[in-house]
Design a protein around this motif. Structure first.
Motif, mmCIF file in Angstrom:
data_model
loop_
_atom_site.group_PDB
_atom_site.id
_atom_site.type_symbol
_atom_site.label_atom_id
_atom_site.label_comp_id
_atom_site.label_asym_id
_atom_site.label_seq_id
_atom_site.Cartn_x
_atom_site.Cartn_y
_atom_site.Cartn_z
ATOM 1 N N THR A 145 108.155 -3.495 88.609
ATOM 2 C CA THR A 145 106.836 -4.421 88.896
ATOM 3 C C THR A 145 106.012 -4.049 88.021
ATOM 4 O O THR A 145 105.063 -4.950 87.608
ATOM 5 N N ASP A 146 105.682 -2.664 87.587
ATOM 6 C CA ASP A 146 104.502 -2.481 86.680
ATOM 7 C C ASP A 146 105.147 -2.831 85.167
ATOM 8 O O ASP A 146 104.310 -2.723 84.412
ATOM 9 N N LEU A 147 106.357 -3.364 85.020
ATOM 10 C CA LEU A 147 106.820 -3.812 83.768
ATOM 11 C C LEU A 147 106.993 -2.708 82.547
ATOM 12 O O LEU A 147 106.874 -2.942 81.444
ATOM 13 N N SER A 148 107.185 -1.554 82.998
ATOM 14 C CA SER A 148 107.416 -0.444 82.036
ATOM 15 C C SER A 148 108.781 -0.157 81.791
ATOM 16 O O SER A 148 108.891 0.553 80.822
ATOM 17 N N VAL A 149 109.741 -0.589 82.715
ATOM 18 C CA VAL A 149 111.206 -0.097 82.411
ATOM 19 C C VAL A 149 111.730 -1.556 82.714
ATOM 20 O O VAL A 149 111.898 -2.180 83.730
ATOM 21 N N ALA A 150 112.743 -1.528 81.917
ATOM 22 C CA ALA A 150 113.866 -2.594 81.927
ATOM 23 C C ALA A 150 115.268 -2.240 82.059
ATOM 24 O O ALA A 150 115.690 -1.395 81.309
#
Length: 130
Positions: free
Chosen positions: A44-49
């Motif tokens: 959700t915080d777009l830090s890990v894919a």
């Protein structure tokens, strides 16, 4: 539940990762190896894919995954060059083997063999008593 933004970013990453990984396979002259990115889930915080890979043949999966994890910083750099106009910051990439196809294959094999609980009702009785 994933937001639309997470899904869009996951789709962009998935498309470009396929190009990067298949390009490296072709560039290094590796034959009989197929790498596909089956799913990308972004936090959700777009830090890990989280990247789910399907590798064929299955025998080469662990060694290929190890090579990909070893070179993940280079892969992230290549990805950042491709998506620099779409994303401000590229998430950290975490790679996993997607074993959903193996699971489906095991179910198919079970249904084709004598272990099929649909055709052999005795198997259901054995499982209930255990």
């Amino acid at each position: 539940m994933e937001t639309n933004r997470q899904k869009k970013i996951g789709g962009v990453i998935q498309k470009d990762l396929v190009d990067i990984l298949q390009g490296e396979v072709r560039k290094n002259g590796i034959t009989n190896l197929i790498i596909s990115v089956s799913k990308v889930v972004v936090t959700t915080d777009l830090s890990v894919a989280t990247v789910h890979l399907s590798i064929f043949p299955q025998e080469k999966a662990k060694e290929t995954l190890l090579a990909i994890k070893t070179n993940s910083t280079l892969i992230k750099h290549d990805l950042s060059q491709r998506v620099r106009l779409q994303l401000r910051k590229v998430p950290n990439l975490v790679f996993f083997i997607d074993d959903s196809l193996d699971y489906i294959e095991k179910i198919d094999n079970a249904l084709k063999n004598q272990e099929n609980p649909i055709e052999n009702r005795d198997l259901l009785e054995k499982r209930r008593h255990n």
